[in-house]
Design a protein around this motif. Sequence first.
Motif, PDB file in Angstrom:
ATOM      1  N   ARG A  83       0.758  -1.250   0.077  1.00 28.33           N
ATOM      2  CA  ARG A  83       0.118   0.086  -0.058  1.00 28.33           C
ATOM      3  C   ARG A  83       0.945   1.238   0.022  1.00 28.33           C
ATOM      4  O   ARG A  83       0.518   2.230  -0.667  1.00 28.33           O
ATOM      5  N   ALA A  84       2.017   1.247   0.738  1.00 33.21           N
ATOM      6  CA  ALA A  84       2.790   2.375   0.807  1.00 33.21           C
ATOM      7  C   ALA A  84       3.477   2.717  -0.635  1.00 33.21           C
ATOM      8  O   ALA A  84       3.724   3.831  -1.032  1.00 33.21           O
ATOM      9  N   LEU A  85       3.994   1.560  -1.351  1.00 29.01           N
ATOM     10  CA  LEU A  85       4.408   1.705  -2.672  1.00 29.01           C
ATOM     11  C   LEU A  85       3.466   2.418  -3.635  1.00 29.01           C
ATOM     12  O   LEU A  85       3.865   3.053  -4.334  1.00 29.01           O
ATOM     13  N   GLY A  86       2.179   1.721  -3.212  1.00 30.50           N
ATOM     14  CA  GLY A  86       1.091   2.647  -4.325  1.00 30.50           C
ATOM     15  C   GLY A  86       1.087   4.023  -4.107  1.00 30.50           C
ATOM     16  O   GLY A  86       0.516   4.818  -4.983  1.00 30.50           O
ATOM     17  N   GLN A  87       1.250   4.459  -2.804  1.00 32.94           N
ATOM     18  CA  GLN A  87       1.218   6.006  -2.442  1.00 32.94           C
ATOM     19  C   GLN A  87       2.580   6.624  -2.659  1.00 32.94           C
ATOM     20  O   GLN A  87       2.731   7.713  -2.147  1.00 32.94           O
ATOM     21  N   LYS A  88       3.563   5.897  -3.036  1.00 34.60           N
ATOM     22  CA  LYS A  88       5.014   6.209  -3.156  1.00 34.60           C
ATOM     23  C   LYS A  88       5.623   6.771  -2.015  1.00 34.60           C
ATOM     24  O   LYS A  88       6.575   7.659  -1.993  1.00 34.60           O
ATOM     25  N   ASP A  89       5.197   6.122  -1.089  1.00 32.76           N
ATOM     26  CA  ASP A  89       5.792   6.507   0.275  1.00 32.76           C
ATOM     27  C   ASP A  89       6.857   5.628   0.610  1.00 32.76           C
ATOM     28  O   ASP A  89       6.560   4.415   1.291  1.00 32.76           O
ATOM     29  N   PHE A  90       7.973   5.816   0.255  1.00 38.12           N
ATOM     30  CA  PHE A  90       9.204   4.840   0.190  1.00 38.12           C
ATOM     31  C   PHE A  90       9.653   4.608   1.762  1.00 38.12           C
ATOM     32  O   PHE A  90      10.106   3.528   1.877  1.00 38.12           O
ATOM     33  N   ASP A  91       9.598   5.718   2.442  1.00 33.73           N
ATOM     34  CA  ASP A  91      10.036   5.539   3.709  1.00 33.73           C
ATOM     35  C   ASP A  91       9.219   4.680   4.698  1.00 33.73           C
ATOM     36  O   ASP A  91       9.650   3.877   5.707  1.00 33.73           O
ATOM     37  N   VAL A  93       7.695   1.933   3.523  1.00 39.55           N
ATOM     38  CA  VAL A  93       8.348   0.641   3.193  1.00 39.55           C
ATOM     39  C   VAL A  93       9.486   0.200   3.662  1.00 39.55           C
ATOM     40  O   VAL A  93       9.228  -0.754   4.286  1.00 39.55           O
ATOM     41  N   LYS A  94      10.516   0.942   3.838  1.00 35.35           N
ATOM     42  CA  LYS A  94      11.711   0.717   4.700  1.00 35.35           C
ATOM     43  C   LYS A  94      11.492   0.302   6.233  1.00 35.35           C
ATOM     44  O   LYS A  94      11.884  -0.582   6.730  1.00 35.35           O
ATOM     45  N   LYS A  95      10.697   1.178   6.677  1.00 36.10           N
ATOM     46  CA  LYS A  95      10.335   1.009   8.261  1.00 36.10           C
ATOM     47  C   LYS A  95       9.553   0.016   8.512  1.00 36.10           C
ATOM     48  O   LYS A  95       9.558  -0.805   9.515  1.00 36.10           O
ATOM     49  N   SER A  96       8.629  -0.209   7.570  1.00 36.90           N
ATOM     50  CA  SER A  96       7.716  -1.450   7.905  1.00 36.90           C
ATOM     51  C   SER A  96       8.337  -2.946   7.634  1.00 36.90           C
ATOM     52  O   SER A  96       8.181  -3.938   8.348  1.00 36.90           O
ATOM     53  N   ALA A  97       9.481  -2.729   6.760  1.00 37.14           N
ATOM     54  CA  ALA A  97      10.272  -4.197   6.525  1.00 37.14           C
ATOM     55  C   ALA A  97      11.137  -4.396   7.627  1.00 37.14           C
ATOM     56  O   ALA A  97      11.043  -5.329   8.109  1.00 37.14           O
ATOM     57  N   ALA A  98      11.863  -3.092   8.201  1.00 33.65           N
ATOM     58  CA  ALA A  98      12.646  -3.451   9.529  1.00 33.65           C
ATOM     59  C   ALA A  98      11.808  -3.882  10.812  1.00 33.65           C
ATOM     60  O   ALA A  98      12.477  -4.701  11.494  1.00 33.65           O
ATOM     61  N   PHE A  99      10.742  -3.296  10.899  1.00 33.29           N
ATOM     62  CA  PHE A  99       9.915  -3.663  12.085  1.00 33.29           C
ATOM     63  C   PHE A  99       9.495  -5.218  11.994  1.00 33.29           C
ATOM     64  O   PHE A  99       9.632  -5.727  12.910  1.00 33.29           O
ATOM     65  N   THR A 227      16.379  -1.845  -4.127  1.00 31.01           N
ATOM     66  CA  THR A 227      15.191  -2.237  -3.234  1.00 31.01           C
ATOM     67  C   THR A 227      14.905  -1.387  -2.042  1.00 31.01           C
ATOM     68  O   THR A 227      15.974  -0.545  -1.610  1.00 31.01           O
ATOM     69  N   PHE A 228      13.608  -1.259  -1.561  1.00 26.87           N
ATOM     70  CA  PHE A 228      13.230  -0.434  -0.445  1.00 26.87           C
ATOM     71  C   PHE A 228      13.084  -1.347   0.761  1.00 26.87           C
ATOM     72  O   PHE A 228      12.911  -0.776   1.766  1.00 26.87           O
ATOM     73  N   ILE A 229      13.440  -2.755   0.634  1.00 31.30           N
ATOM     74  CA  ILE A 229      13.373  -3.551   1.749  1.00 31.30           C
ATOM     75  C   ILE A 229      14.570  -3.190   2.681  1.00 31.30           C
ATOM     76  O   ILE A 229      15.703  -3.262   2.186  1.00 31.30           O
ATOM     77  N   SER A 230      14.448  -2.863   4.088  1.00 34.09           N
ATOM     78  CA  SER A 230      15.390  -2.628   4.676  1.00 34.09           C
ATOM     79  C   SER A 230      15.647  -3.528   5.940  1.00 34.09           C
ATOM     80  O   SER A 230      14.506  -3.778   6.643  1.00 34.09           O
ATOM     81  N   LEU A 231      16.751  -4.216   6.153  1.00 36.87           N
ATOM     82  CA  LEU A 231      16.961  -4.815   7.492  1.00 36.87           C
ATOM     83  C   LEU A 231      18.028  -4.018   8.483  1.00 36.87           C
ATOM     84  O   LEU A 231      18.473  -4.541   9.383  1.00 36.87           O
ATOM     85  N   ASN A 232      18.099  -2.698   7.924  1.00 33.85           N
ATOM     86  CA  ASN A 232      19.157  -1.916   8.888  1.00 33.85           C
ATOM     87  C   ASN A 232      18.201  -1.503  10.302  1.00 33.85           C
ATOM     88  O   ASN A 232      17.174  -1.074  10.245  1.00 33.85           O
ATOM     89  N   PRO A 233      18.911  -1.838  11.256  1.00 26.87           N
ATOM     90  CA  PRO A 233      18.430  -1.748  12.491  1.00 26.87           C
ATOM     91  C   PRO A 233      18.009   0.033  12.719  1.00 26.87           C
ATOM     92  O   PRO A 233      17.085   0.181  13.535  1.00 26.87           O
ATOM     93  N   LYS A 234      18.824   0.596  12.213  1.00 27.39           N
ATOM     94  CA  LYS A 234      18.594   2.222  12.220  1.00 27.39           C
ATOM     95  C   LYS A 234      16.994   2.352  11.690  1.00 27.39           C
ATOM     96  O   LYS A 234      16.452   3.688  12.152  1.00 27.39           O
ATOM     97  N   ASP A 235      16.546   1.492  10.691  1.00 31.10           N
ATOM     98  CA  ASP A 235      14.847   1.609  10.394  1.00 31.10           C
ATOM     99  C   ASP A 235      13.830   1.237  11.118  1.00 31.10           C
ATOM    100  O   ASP A 235      12.807   1.358  10.707  1.00 31.10           O
ATOM    101  N   PHE A 236      14.304   0.403  12.003  1.00 30.61           N
ATOM    102  CA  PHE A 236      13.289  -0.189  12.885  1.00 30.61           C
ATOM    103  C   PHE A 236      12.950   0.868  13.839  1.00 30.61           C
ATOM    104  O   PHE A 236      13.571   1.906  14.514  1.00 30.61           O
ATOM    105  N   THR A 237      11.622   1.063  13.923  1.00 29.36           N
ATOM    106  CA  THR A 237      10.770   2.118  14.843  1.00 29.36           C
ATOM    107  C   THR A 237       9.684   1.511  15.358  1.00 29.36           C
ATOM    108  O   THR A 237       8.983   0.484  14.861  1.00 29.36           O
ATOM    109  N   LEU A 238       9.296   2.051  16.196  1.00 28.78           N
ATOM    110  CA  LEU A 238       7.847   1.740  17.109  1.00 28.78           C
ATOM    111  C   LEU A 238       6.790   2.922  16.948  1.00 28.78           C
ATOM    112  O   LEU A 238       6.251   2.933  17.800  1.00 28.78           O
ATOM    113  N   LYS A 239       6.951   3.707  16.109  1.00 24.48           N
ATOM    114  CA  LYS A 239       6.217   4.843  15.779  1.00 24.48           C
ATOM    115  C   LYS A 239       4.710   4.093  15.584  1.00 24.48           C
ATOM    116  O   LYS A 239       4.531   3.018  15.191  1.00 24.48           O
ATOM    117  N   LYS A 240       3.746   4.890  16.058  1.00 27.86           N
ATOM    118  CA  LYS A 240       2.234   4.642  15.978  1.00 27.86           C
ATOM    119  C   LYS A 240       1.927   4.116  14.720  1.00 27.86           C
ATOM    120  O   LYS A 240       1.305   2.978  14.679  1.00 27.86           O
TER     121      LYS A 240
END
Length: 454
Positions: A83-91, A93-99, A227-240
């Motif tokens: 859904r984020a890709l469809g909205q071009k919200d790539f940030d 995408v990264k944070k969802s993957a890391a989470f 790719t927008f898939i991220s395993l970087n710990p820096k992209d891990f977030t607990l944002k609501k």
Amino acid sequence: MSQIENKAIFEDMPIPQAARKLMVPTVLSSLVMVIYSLADTYFVGMLNDPLQNAAVTLAAPVMLAFNAVNNLFGVGSSSMMSRALGQKDFDTVKKSAAFGFYCSLAGGLLISLLCLLFRTPLLTVLGADAATMDATAAYMKWTVLFGAAPSIVNVVMAYFVRSEGAALHASVGTMSGCILNIILDPIFIMPWGLGMGAAGAGLATFISNCVACVYYIILLLVKRGRTFISLNPKDFTLKKEIVLGVCGVGVPASIQNLLNVTGMTILNNLMSGYGTEAVAAIGIAQKIYMIPMQVALGGTQGIMPLVGYSYSSRNYRRMDDTIRFVRRLLTPCLTVVAALGWIFAPGLIRFFIENSEIIRYGAIFLRAFSLAIVFLTIDFLGVGVFQSMGKGKISLVFAILRKIVFEIPATLILNRLFGVNGIAYGAFAAELLLAAISTVILTRIMKGLLESEG
């Protein structure tokens, strides 16, 4: 696959062609997973020891529990990513993957710890008795105590890769582990190899899942920057917005699998009352049934990134055409498969083990499962669409209806009325009712979306 090619699949490519690119690799990888599962059953069955077959069957609910974590962070994150890709919200995408990645890893380790601490009571709950306890524990040592984390993480990463439209890469990772499993099974299980029996099947599964995880990590390293898939710990977030976005779809999907575990545990305990042969028989029947079931699941899950992308970009006509295409393709194919399963049920069971009681019980269940597969396909499609749209509450309602309202009560009632023959048709009754409900709800949702599009 480049980002431009992904965009073409999601936005421009004709539906049949786009669906094939997404579905075929997913279905093939699903079938390979079934083959490796059948390989476990086949080689363990060659030992001609019902206790070893029963051990694999009794451990199945715990293996199914892995899917609760897979769906929580795999389905939840990939739905959010599409859904984020469809909205071009790539940030996002990264944070969802890391989470999803780090939470699934933690979930696998937690399952291993809990099974280690409560192993004996867990085996009892699963239906293991004095005869099957040791063999079941040996199998679970490798598949659960050591293997939970790699088993879960490799599936979750396949969801991530598929969410970007790279279904082929996702399938190669899955198939590489499965093929290795098939090669290792006879070496670890059979007397001419290591002679480990069911425990050898578990060890082969553990090794193959570790290899699949390594494949996906290498793939993401190679595709870095593409790719927008991220395993970087820096992209891990607990944002609501990330947590709620993932869990809003993932929690209902997870609960659905936990309810499946509950249903399977009840089923195994009911079958335990009919003897070890009955438990072994239902295990074999379930493994054979997984072939058409995984075709249905792979076919419906394969196109979900396209459905989610189309929904979020408000291309509702493309979304509707995709759903209709998959329904027209899968329903007649699986109807033919169901007929073949009914006709050849005894012979299919006999292929795995030469035991008249197991063949008799197994044929009863395989015929009942065959009747259910067409309706299960309709249910898979409906739930998959709801998940792709982020409508987790509807998929949760379906999960509760399937197990709590329909299947478990029907199984218990039919067992009292008709014994084993009744138990076999509990799932069929549930899928029949759910297929009707799913069709009505999905039709109404799509009608409203198409009207809003004008």
